[in-house]
Design a protein around this motif. Sequence first.
Motif, PDB file in Angstrom:
ATOM      1  N   SER A  74       2.646  32.307  59.263  1.00 11.99           N
ATOM      2  CA  SER A  74       1.970  33.592  59.077  1.00 11.99           C
ATOM      3  C   SER A  74       0.466  33.378  59.012  1.00 11.99           C
ATOM      4  O   SER A  74      -0.007  32.276  58.750  1.00 11.99           O
ATOM      5  N   GLY A  75      -0.257  34.450  59.255  1.00  7.13           N
ATOM      6  CA  GLY A  75      -1.712  34.383  59.232  1.00  7.13           C
ATOM      7  C   GLY A  75      -2.320  35.768  59.139  1.00  7.13           C
ATOM      8  O   GLY A  75      -1.615  36.768  58.914  1.00  7.13           O
ATOM      9  N   TYR A  76      -3.617  35.818  59.316  1.00  3.47           N
ATOM     10  CA  TYR A  76      -4.363  37.053  59.170  1.00  3.47           C
ATOM     11  C   TYR A  76      -5.386  37.183  60.283  1.00  3.47           C
ATOM     12  O   TYR A  76      -5.931  36.178  60.732  1.00  3.47           O
ATOM     13  N   ALA A  77      -5.646  38.400  60.696  1.00  2.00           N
ATOM     14  CA  ALA A  77      -6.768  38.692  61.583  1.00  2.00           C
ATOM     15  C   ALA A  77      -7.845  39.315  60.705  1.00  2.00           C
ATOM     16  O   ALA A  77      -7.570  40.253  59.951  1.00  2.00           O
ATOM     17  N   VAL A  78      -9.053  38.755  60.760  1.00  2.00           N
ATOM     18  CA  VAL A  78     -10.145  39.239  59.919  1.00  2.00           C
ATOM     19  C   VAL A  78     -11.363  39.530  60.783  1.00  2.00           C
ATOM     20  O   VAL A  78     -11.493  39.022  61.897  1.00  2.00           O
ATOM     21  N   ASP A  79     -12.254  40.344  60.239  1.00  2.00           N
ATOM     22  CA  ASP A  79     -13.493  40.691  60.926  1.00  2.00           C
ATOM     23  C   ASP A  79     -14.630  39.887  60.303  1.00  2.00           C
ATOM     24  O   ASP A  79     -15.038  40.166  59.172  1.00  2.00           O
ATOM     25  N   PRO A  80     -15.154  38.868  61.001  1.00  2.00           N
ATOM     26  CA  PRO A  80     -16.206  38.041  60.408  1.00  2.00           C
ATOM     27  C   PRO A  80     -17.529  38.786  60.201  1.00  2.00           C
ATOM     28  O   PRO A  80     -18.329  38.390  59.364  1.00  2.00           O
ATOM     29  N   ARG A  81     -17.745  39.871  60.940  1.00  2.00           N
ATOM     30  CA  ARG A  81     -18.985  40.636  60.766  1.00  2.00           C
ATOM     31  C   ARG A  81     -18.970  41.488  59.509  1.00  2.00           C
ATOM     32  O   ARG A  81     -20.009  41.971  59.078  1.00  2.00           O
ATOM     33  N   GLN A  82     -17.797  41.671  58.920  1.00  2.00           N
ATOM     34  CA  GLN A  82     -17.684  42.452  57.679  1.00  2.00           C
ATOM     35  C   GLN A  82     -17.166  41.568  56.549  1.00  2.00           C
ATOM     36  O   GLN A  82     -16.286  41.964  55.793  1.00  2.00           O
ATOM     37  N   ARG A  83     -17.697  40.348  56.469  1.00  2.00           N
ATOM     38  CA  ARG A  83     -17.356  39.387  55.415  1.00  2.00           C
ATOM     39  C   ARG A  83     -15.858  39.124  55.337  1.00  2.00           C
ATOM     40  O   ARG A  83     -15.259  39.155  54.284  1.00  2.00           O
ATOM     41  N   ASP A  84     -15.251  38.882  56.487  1.00  2.00           N
ATOM     42  CA  ASP A  84     -13.819  38.573  56.609  1.00  2.00           C
ATOM     43  C   ASP A  84     -12.921  39.670  56.042  1.00  2.00           C
ATOM     44  O   ASP A  84     -11.956  39.410  55.332  1.00  2.00           O
ATOM     45  N   HIS A 115     -12.601  39.632  66.609  1.00  2.00           N
ATOM     46  CA  HIS A 115     -12.020  39.266  65.325  1.00  2.00           C
ATOM     47  C   HIS A 115     -11.595  37.800  65.367  1.00  2.00           C
ATOM     48  O   HIS A 115     -11.554  37.181  66.430  1.00  2.00           O
ATOM     49  N   VAL A 116     -11.254  37.252  64.226  1.00  2.00           N
ATOM     50  CA  VAL A 116     -10.876  35.849  64.105  1.00  2.00           C
ATOM     51  C   VAL A 116      -9.506  35.764  63.448  1.00  2.00           C
ATOM     52  O   VAL A 116      -9.185  36.551  62.554  1.00  2.00           O
ATOM     53  N   LEU A 117      -8.688  34.815  63.895  1.00  2.00           N
ATOM     54  CA  LEU A 117      -7.374  34.593  63.284  1.00  2.00           C
ATOM     55  C   LEU A 117      -7.469  33.468  62.266  1.00  2.00           C
ATOM     56  O   LEU A 117      -8.060  32.418  62.533  1.00  2.00           O
ATOM     57  N   LEU A 118      -6.901  33.685  61.106  1.00  2.00           N
ATOM     58  CA  LEU A 118      -6.777  32.655  60.083  1.00  2.00           C
ATOM     59  C   LEU A 118      -5.290  32.379  59.921  1.00  2.00           C
ATOM     60  O   LEU A 118      -4.543  33.239  59.473  1.00  2.00           O
ATOM     61  N   ILE A 119      -4.858  31.200  60.320  1.00  2.00           N
ATOM     62  CA  ILE A 119      -3.448  30.833  60.226  1.00  2.00           C
ATOM     63  C   ILE A 119      -3.290  29.891  59.032  1.00  2.00           C
ATOM     64  O   ILE A 119      -4.001  28.892  58.921  1.00  2.00           O
TER      65      ILE A 119
END
Length: 151
Positions: A74-84, A115-119
Amino acid sequence: MSTNGLSIRGVTLRGLALAAVVVGCGRGRVESTPSQAPMARIPRNAPRFEIDSVTDSTALFRVEEARWLQPGLSGYAVDPRQRDALVARVRVVSSDGARATVQVTSQVSLVKRDHVLLIVEPARPWWRRPTFWSGAGLGALLGAGTAVVAR
């Protein structure tokens, strides 16, 4: 009166103070209300992956050096421009060594290429961790050194 502390009918004041501290420091039951949604716990050291392409419910990304990546993680998609800021929760569905695909399981907003994925990397068993083997080696050396000196 006793000689080792003030006493009132067999109960010392120290005992009363200790009981007051224990009861006062006890944690009461906390009720959660529906408005308190659980926060996502994203580890600080979770590896980041850039998204190559996005469809309605999947995202494709390059695996690079992550040999541990496997379907089911599992992981998360986050927006690095809005402080993750959390965008979506994802699950890895396939990986071929060079690229992997994640499926969006729940989302706050649409997943985009910027966006960036954090796994979340799975925990390794204790016998596969380098700290265990370095500690075992150091312990063996210290034990052998102590045995030599003790003779």
